[in-house]
Design a protein around this motif. Structure first.
Motif, PDB file in Angstrom:
ATOM      1  N   GLU A   1      11.559   4.510   8.788  1.00 46.24           N
ATOM      2  CA  GLU A   1      11.505   5.309   7.084  1.00 46.24           C
ATOM      3  C   GLU A   1      10.528   5.284   6.755  1.00 46.24           C
ATOM      4  O   GLU A   1       9.304   6.763   6.881  1.00 46.24           O
ATOM      5  N   GLY A   2       9.100   4.286   6.984  1.00 49.35           N
ATOM      6  CA  GLY A   2       7.875   3.752   6.225  1.00 49.35           C
ATOM      7  C   GLY A   2       7.180   4.670   7.101  1.00 49.35           C
ATOM      8  O   GLY A   2       6.540   5.008   6.828  1.00 49.35           O
ATOM      9  N   ALA A   3       7.327   4.220   8.657  1.00 51.63           N
ATOM     10  CA  ALA A   3       6.289   5.343   9.613  1.00 51.63           C
ATOM     11  C   ALA A   3       6.038   6.404   9.073  1.00 51.63           C
ATOM     12  O   ALA A   3       5.116   7.097   9.570  1.00 51.63           O
TER      13      ALA A   3
ATOM     14  N   LEU B   1       0.580  -1.303   0.185  1.00 49.49           N
ATOM     15  CA  LEU B   1       0.026   0.101  -0.232  1.00 49.49           C
ATOM     16  C   LEU B   1       0.696   1.413  -0.157  1.00 49.49           C
ATOM     17  O   LEU B   1       2.064   1.268   0.331  1.00 49.49           O
ATOM     18  N   HIS B   2       0.292   2.216  -0.435  1.00 45.03           N
ATOM     19  CA  HIS B   2       1.143   4.166  -0.439  1.00 45.03           C
ATOM     20  C   HIS B   2       1.163   4.472   0.977  1.00 45.03           C
ATOM     21  O   HIS B   2       0.051   4.153   1.943  1.00 45.03           O
ATOM     22  N   PRO B   3       1.556   4.648   1.418  1.00 45.49           N
ATOM     23  CA  PRO B   3       1.681   5.324   2.423  1.00 45.49           C
ATOM     24  C   PRO B   3       0.515   6.457   2.951  1.00 45.49           C
ATOM     25  O   PRO B   3      -0.494   6.128   3.991  1.00 45.49           O
TER      26      PRO B   3
ATOM     27  N   PHE C   1       3.378   8.242   8.748  1.00 53.78           N
ATOM     28  CA  PHE C   1       3.070   9.430   9.985  1.00 53.78           C
ATOM     29  C   PHE C   1       2.860  10.947   9.353  1.00 53.78           C
ATOM     30  O   PHE C   1       1.928  11.279   9.883  1.00 53.78           O
ATOM     31  N   ARG C   2       3.340  11.470   8.244  1.00 55.90           N
ATOM     32  CA  ARG C   2       2.791  13.135   7.922  1.00 55.90           C
ATOM     33  C   ARG C   2       1.527  12.982   7.233  1.00 55.90           C
ATOM     34  O   ARG C   2       1.476  13.992   6.867  1.00 55.90           O
ATOM     35  N   LYS C   3       0.923  11.640   6.892  1.00 57.14           N
ATOM     36  CA  LYS C   3       0.117  11.348   6.427  1.00 57.14           C
ATOM     37  C   LYS C   3      -1.239  11.740   7.768  1.00 57.14           C
ATOM     38  O   LYS C   3      -2.435  12.572   6.939  1.00 57.14           O
ATOM     39  N   LEU C   4      -1.116  11.674   8.239  1.00 57.22           N
ATOM     40  CA  LEU C   4      -2.029  11.771   9.625  1.00 57.22           C
ATOM     41  C   LEU C   4      -2.690  13.273   9.748  1.00 57.22           C
ATOM     42  O   LEU C   4      -1.620  14.353  10.107  1.00 57.22           O
TER      43      LEU C   4
ATOM     44  N   ILE D   1      -2.353   3.657   3.667  1.00 56.55           N
ATOM     45  CA  ILE D   1      -2.191   2.859   4.871  1.00 56.55           C
ATOM     46  C   ILE D   1      -2.649   4.058   5.887  1.00 56.55           C
ATOM     47  O   ILE D   1      -2.314   3.800   6.984  1.00 56.55           O
ATOM     48  N   ALA D   2      -2.140   5.709   6.364  1.00 59.73           N
ATOM     49  CA  ALA D   2      -2.773   6.839   6.878  1.00 59.73           C
ATOM     50  C   ALA D   2      -4.404   6.185   7.258  1.00 59.73           C
ATOM     51  O   ALA D   2      -4.772   6.589   8.279  1.00 59.73           O
ATOM     52  N   ASP D   3      -4.956   6.186   5.911  1.00 59.63           N
ATOM     53  CA  ASP D   3      -6.805   6.079   6.198  1.00 59.63           C
ATOM     54  C   ASP D   3      -6.870   4.847   7.252  1.00 59.63           C
ATOM     55  O   ASP D   3      -7.463   5.316   7.843  1.00 59.63           O
ATOM     56  N   ILE D   4      -5.917   3.774   6.461  1.00 60.17           N
ATOM     57  CA  ILE D   4      -6.677   2.698   7.784  1.00 60.17           C
ATOM     58  C   ILE D   4      -6.213   2.472   9.368  1.00 60.17           C
ATOM     59  O   ILE D   4      -7.196   2.518  10.037  1.00 60.17           O
ATOM     60  N   LEU D   5      -5.064   3.112   9.627  1.00 63.98           N
ATOM     61  CA  LEU D   5      -4.436   3.769  10.710  1.00 63.98           C
ATOM     62  C   LEU D   5      -5.564   4.716  11.758  1.00 63.98           C
ATOM     63  O   LEU D   5      -5.750   4.257  12.189  1.00 63.98           O
ATOM     64  N   MET D   6      -5.832   5.408  10.852  1.00 65.78           N
ATOM     65  CA  MET D   6      -7.009   6.745  11.224  1.00 65.78           C
ATOM     66  C   MET D   6      -8.333   5.915  12.109  1.00 65.78           C
ATOM     67  O   MET D   6      -9.120   5.979  12.406  1.00 65.78           O
TER      68      MET D   6
END
Lengths: 459, 459
Positions: A56-58, A29-31, A62-65, A34-39
């Motif tokens: 690095e991936g995190a 998945l694109h970051p 994280f910046r997309k949250l 992933i951010a959308d899923i984490l939310m």
């Protein structure tokens, strides 16, 4: 809604601590995804997932949250882990997190940074929300104007500039003054021994750090920029606004405009919705509500001045909402069309009379059609209504339909002329939009309605 | 307004045919600024200025002119000169001009192109407005996946890709299938002998040519793209959408949304305002106007059902506009705040009850404040009004202020809940905006107003 489907899957994987499965699941998945899923997860679970992704991936996720969610996650980190997380972020994302954190946490974070890092962050954090400086990152590649193309490429090879996303190299003169910029393509095409000062575009657009971010948007759009250097008052390079940071800020600005348009005052920027107090919420809205209530009272007073007419012909009251609706909408329609044509430059200031003439003809057609329909409706359905004196239902029908036609014509033309006038005087034509027109249509509507009625019914 | 100040200067220089002065005058300006100045001139004079600028510069200015003005300028060119101008444009700008020209002119233009050029243009022109394909340019650099980094850089050195603006190289597999993309930075950092297939990002985002351009916007924003490759149904590379072309199309789309929002139907794209007929103008607007007139009649019918109450207490009529205004605005306010919070992801679907509860509390505060003010106003100014029967002015004041409070509370909550519901069901929350709310507020307003009045005045 990919994120709503996948969040429960991820949650159960997290509960079962199946780290390899989680890594395999997220690798595809694109970051941003992933951010959308984490939310969709609790902050604690989102943090677990971030830890599994690896540093690095995190950082990219994280910046997309959104900032409030970042702060929620940060609550589960001690100062050392929080500092490690902040270090892995790009400078601008790091400052954004710093500003969102509660004061005691952000101070703990700064105290754990080394001196240069901390000073850089403090310097960037000082640019208040809304300035160009608040949008910049300090990750860019700048070389002396006397450097050669070959040495610039060498620096890029060694990882200079932001990882992977570097687009151009800035040329600096004495005291860090920005003197030019060269695209990567230009550097590749140049003779390796050629000096940057010969390759560079010698007049790069830049913006002073304290300027309004609105100027950032207009420079990006007007000149099709991919990035914009930020300079201090002397012209020394301070940072770089990248295209993606511009877009993020633009979304905040556009939506703030929407709030202003809908009559909400106060701060539009700093506090996310769920963090504002009820009192702030109340204060930002009550002012305009009272003003619109007062305008409503004005309309009521106008109505009251026609009280005698209304009392004699209660039938007139029942057609009032129709007049108000069609007046408001026809004005908004022509305003929307004209504002669009102005933005797309289909209309220039010199065209004002052509526009007026064209809208006049359209308005006549609209007014006559609606007037005819209203007349038919009155004749068909209100014939049984009791009417005092020597007045016939035909008179009433005429009064209502002529008033409607005049109302539509006046509103259409007002809707077309107001944005042109706004544009002519350098204002944003979009702000002469709907609520203002609805209110004007309301007030002119009563005058037109009862004025025409009195005239026709000979009162 | 730089352009309005400078256009007369340029005009007089053109009249005096001072070519060197004109060149010196324009050399300092960006093509976007020159285009703005030219738009203040007659097309004939603008063409003269373009000729003086010289072919390469003229192409950069010409592409920044709105299409109708391009067509006006083209009218002064014979087919051969027009073809030369078209050739100097980038492929996407060329197709845009081709589509804007009258049929006989565009055919003359195509017949003067050589076969390959003409076929390319016909192929691109076939993608209709609104598709991803209509936004792409065919100026990009694609290499075999087996090419080395060194050979890619060599091609760039020879001028491959768009002049100056190349950002990445695409890797093609068999039959032109898009298999990856590599940024210039990655190529520079790679070992010159390394194969593109090892350097490239192997899963580049791409879009099918026939997809809606709205998907182009969301991909650009969501993934912070600088450009997006366009592929056919089989995945073969067809072209490239660059960031600046995306932004231009976005402006058309956003303004078309505004028109739709303001109840204008029909085609929003193809014809510039001054080129539409009165009849088209009429047809696009009349439908919604009739619908809103009909809704107004409905409100009127509701009003009529309370005719007896209204006849007895004409005073109630005079406060009707105030109720309608505050209801409409309070709903729009909460809608704007919630839509913004949804767009900025400050609110997630799971927060729906927190939002409801928070808006409820704010609504109560707003409603009570306005109700109190309305009560005071009725008591202060309407005491002299004649009231029939055993009813006191206090009763009327209570009825009006309670109705106002209820109206504000109901509208505020509706305004908050509708966009959340829209977002939950995957619709655009912005579309549950102002006109819909104003209408709902109107209709619920009458019920609330006269319902409360009947209750309190014991009718």
């Amino acid at each position: 809604m990919l994120d709503q489907i996948l969040a429960p899957d991820l949650e159960s994987l997290l509960e079962e601590k199946k780290e390899d499965d989680i890594r395999a699941f997220l690798r595809e998945l694109h970051p941003a995804d992933i951010a959308d899923i984490l939310m969709g997860l609790e902050p604690r679970a989102a943090l677990d997932a971030l830890k599994i992704i690896g540093q690095e991936g995190a950082a990219k996720v994280f910046r997309k949250l959104p900032e409030p969610f970042q702060v929620d996650i940060a609550e589960f980190l001690d100062a050392v882990d929080l500092t490690a997380l902040a270090r892995s972020l790009a400078p601008d994302d790091r400052v954004r997190l710093l500003k969102a954190l509660p004061v005691e946490r952000s101070e703990a974070l700064l105290s754990l940074m080394d001196k240069k890092e901390g000073d850089d962050m403090r310097k960037m954090a000082r640019f208040t929300e809304g300035t160009a400086g608040s949008l910049m990152t300090t990750e860019y590649l700048a070389m002396s104007r006397d450097a050669t193309a070959g040495s610039c490429l060498g620096r890029i090879r060694l990882g200079g500039g932001a990882a992977g996303s570097i687009l151009s190299v800035f040329a600096l003169g004495d005291e860090g003054l920005l003197e030019g910029s060269a695209s990567l393509a230009a550097l590749i095409r140049a003779n390796p021994d050629e000096k940057l000062s010969k390759i560079m575009d010698p007049k790069p657009l830049s913006i002073a750090a304290l300027n309004d971010r609105k100027e950032v948007f207009s420079l990006f759009f007007r000149y099709d920029l991919l990035s914009l250097p930020v300079v201090d008052a002397e012209g020394a390079l301070l940072g770089l606004i990248t295209h993606d940071d511009m877009v993020g800020a633009l979304e905040r600005e556009r939506t703030a405009d929407m709030e202003r348009f809908m009559a909400i005052s106060g701060a539009h920027d700093n506090t996310p919705y769920l963090h504002t107090t009820i009192w702030q919420n109340f204060r930002n809205r009550i002012g305009w509500l009272i003003i619109f209530a007062f305008i409503g009272l004005l309309s009521g007073t106008i109505l009251q001045s026609f009280g005698q007419t209304l009392a004699s012909f209660l039938l007139l009251a029942f057609y009032m909402p129709m007049l108000a609706n069609t007046g408001g909408i026809s004005g908004s329609q022509s305003a929307a069309i004209i504002v669009r044509a102005i933005i797309l430059k289909e209309i220039l200031p010199k065209d004002v009379f052509r526009v007026f003439w064209k809208e006049m003809k359209t308005a006549l057609l609209l007014g006559l059609t609606l007037g005819f329909l209203a007349f038919a409706r009155v004749m068909l359905t209100s014939a049984a209504f009791q009417i005092p004196g020597a007045i016939t239902i035909m008179d009433i029908g005429l009064a209502i339909s002529i008033a409607l036609a005049v109302q539509v014509i006046v509103s259409t033309i007002l809707g077309a002329v107001l944005p042109i006038m706004a544009a002519y005087f350098g204002a944003n034509p979009a702000h002469s939009g709907s609520p203002a027109l609805m209110t004007i249509a309301d007030i002119t509507g009563f005058f037109i309605y009862f004025g025409v009625a009195r005239l026709i019914l000979r009162l």
